[in-house]
Enzyme design. Structure first.
Site, PDB file in Angstrom:
ATOM      1  N   CYS A  89       0.830  -1.212   0.000  1.00 51.55           N
ATOM      2  CA  CYS A  89       0.000   0.000   0.000  1.00 51.55           C
ATOM      3  C   CYS A  89       0.858   1.254   0.000  1.00 51.55           C
ATOM      4  CB  CYS A  89      -0.922   0.000   1.210  1.00 51.55           C
ATOM      5  SG  CYS A  89      -2.204  -1.243   1.097  1.00 51.55           S
ATOM      6  N   HIS A 109     -14.075  -3.765  -6.027  1.00 49.63           N
ATOM      7  CA  HIS A 109     -13.623  -2.635  -5.208  1.00 49.63           C
ATOM      8  C   HIS A 109     -12.580  -1.770  -5.911  1.00 49.63           C
ATOM      9  CE1 HIS A 109     -13.196  -0.291  -1.684  1.00 49.63           C
ATOM     10  NE2 HIS A 109     -13.375  -1.229  -0.782  1.00 49.63           N
TER      11      HIS A 109
END
Length: 555
Positions: A89, A109
């Site tokens: 991330c 998503h």
């Protein structure tokens, strides 16, 4: 739940960009050799949504019934330091891998379109999957609408009736005015049109925008339900997964089941409502466990048990802020501090992790070494006979040696925990001593102060006045203090300066491996763009139910 799957001949190619949301794209890698070598396993990857590590029986919960997940752990390997997200991330790792023949079922998503309503540039089928059934977006509370289904239906019928009557009236007056069939002032036509527009805006502002435009179900490139029929979503997605396994039992496959459970609004079928001791959330966990059991049953029934690598985990820890009135709708993270969306606090990133492969992995094993969701990528690649790319940093490590007991220690030394693009914490597994240190450079400001969550904001921010920065960092010895209750200092820990310097050096080295990319969550990308909105029917009147052959247009 979202279904993504692959099967048959497999080709590998490389793309050019990923972010923290792309981790599950890479699970579809299948090399061509997988078909010709019968020793390669099938893959069933099950990902729960916001399941707390303390919500599962095999991780210590004795008040919620999870017999199927517990059985999976009993017959396989249970990971106790399984981390949901780390360096993946970051601003960029500059690439992702995709392949052929996966199926994905559940929540994508990651969006759909780039420049037009139909380009589907972000769609699963354009990123290595051969079949997709599920939500292209995330599950929102607004998807449930009102708690009264009869009122919801009444509101829908009233909306469509009023809309069609208004449009018909405006068109009739306009045609009559232009053809001189009858005399009517322009003010009346304009006033009626404005009233209709204001009604449309007020309706969608209070009820329809999110529900009708974002709560959609897709099969491959087509929209099957807009909005979703939540009463049938669980059974429909489970049927898709079971059907896929039954159809492809004679050839290698990868099935990725991304569950809607246990994300709010906790869509739970009537059969499971009121069964648990923990309200709607407990009901939803127990229904999720039943779904896992149904998938395990079909694997066993089709004779695939010994040739299927099964992985179960959660994408986050439990959400502490989720509630409806006085009812808690989020999970329990056990002894660990914090929850979903809190950067580096352990409760939001330490998740259940279970792997089963009978005959290949020792049953009933518990591994206390550091592992990560990122490890699934190189593990699947390794077992499928492929090779991870060598031209970039791969944050994951293959789990197989650790799972089979040929090595005793994790391949991870450092993990970097981000909140958005902001580095919040770093974990160091000190190899020579076995100690696991964690340094927090930023932590969320809890509201109220001692509550352990951001109840005042609803979600903890990643930066700004909602974050406290620490210099020197908050340091914890997770080996002795897994709850992160007692921060160390130079006065209480002789190695404080040595440890913080070593972690600081690792941060510098880590940042050298990052490459800047356009931010997917930039302010511009967060602005709603109607020309990108998926829609069945005539935009903005998007409404269809393919199962019942219903499509609603303007008239």
């Amino acid at each position: 739940m979202y279904l993504f799957h692959t099967r048959g001949n497999h080709e590998v190619y490389q793309g050019k960009q990923w972010s923290c949301l792309n981790i599950w794209l890479i699970l579809c890698l299948f090399p061509r050799t997988c078909v010709s070598n019968p020793s390669k396993p099938n893959f069933l990857l099950i990902l729960a949504d916001d399941l707390g590590i303390g919500d599962v029986g095999c991780y210590g919960n004795d008040t919620i019934r999870t017999p199927n997940i517990d059985g999976l752990a009993r017959d396989g390997v249970r990971l106790t330091q399984h981390i949901a997200a780390a360096a993946v991330c970051t601003p960029s790792r500059a690439a992702f891998l995709t392949g052929r023949y996966p199926i994905r079922s559940g929540k994508w998503h990651m969006g759909v379109n780039c420049k037009s309503r139909h380009d589907h540039c972000h769609h699963p089928l354009n990123h290595g999957f051969d079949y997709f059934y599920g939500m292209p977006f995330t599950l929102l509370n607004e998807c449930q609408g009102t708690d009264d289904p009869e009122l919801a239906k009444s509101l829908q019928d009233t909306y469509w009736l009023y809309t069609q009557v208004t449009i018909l009236a405006v068109l009739t007056l306009l045609i009559g005015k232009l053809t001189n069939l009858f005399s009517v002032k322009w003010k009346i036509i304009i006033c009626l049109a404005i009233c209709g527009l204001l009604y449309f805006i007020s309706w969608f502002s209070s009820y329809g925008f999110t529900k009708y435009w974002n709560c959609i179900l897709m099969r491959n490139h087509g929209i099957t339900e807009q909005p979703m029929n939540l009463e049938k979503t669980t059974s429909n997605m489970l049927k898709e997964a079971v059907s896929f396994i039954e159809r492809n039992k004679h050839r290698p496959f990868l099935l990725f089941v991304s569950l809607l459970h246990v994300h709010t609004p906790l869509i739970t079928t009537e059969k499971f409502q009121g069964r648990s001791r923990h309200g709607l959330y407990g009901d939803n966990v127990e229904e999720m466990d039943w779904m896992v059991g149904r998938l395990l049953d079909v694997i066993d029934k089709e004779g695939l048990k010994n040739n299927t690598f099964i992985y179960f985990a959660s994408d986050h820890g439990g959400s502490l802020e989720a509630h409806r009135g006085n009812a808690q709708l989020g999970g329990w993270n056990g002894i660990y501090k914090g929850g979903k969306g809190m950067g580096g606090w352990e409760g939001g990133i330490r998740v259940p992790g279970i792997v089963r492969w009978p005959g290949m992995l020792p049953a009933g094993t518990v591994i206390n070494e550091l592992t990560s969701l990122m490890d699934v990528f190189p593990t699947v690649v390794h077992l499928a006979g492929g090779a991870v790319p060598q031209d970039r940093v791969i944050d994951g490590r293959t789990l197989l040696p650790l799972l089979q007991g040929t090595v005793q220690h994790s391949g991870h030394e450092f993990m970097f925990h981000y909140c958005g693009v902001f580095l919040h914490a770093v974990r160091w597994h000190q190899k020579d001593s076995g100690t696991v240190w964690k340094a927090h450079y930023a932590t969320p400001v809890f509201q109220p102060e001692a509550s352990g969550a951001c109840f005042g904001r609803g979600i903890c921010p990643c930066f700004g006045d909602g974050v406290t920065h620490h210099d020197p960092p908050l340091l914890f010895d997770l080996s002795q203090d897994p709850s992160e209750a007692n921060p160390l200092s130079a006065d209480t820990e002789p190695l404080f300066d040595t440890v913080t310097r070593r972690i600081g050096k690792a941060v510098e080295e880590h940042r050298k491996t990052l490459a800047p990319v356009p931010q997917q969550l930039s302010p511009y990308n967060n602005i709603w763009k109607p020309w990108l909105q998926p829609c069945c029917g005539t935009f903005p009147f998007c409404w269809c139910d393919e199962e019942n052959n219903k499509v609603h247009g303007m008239l």
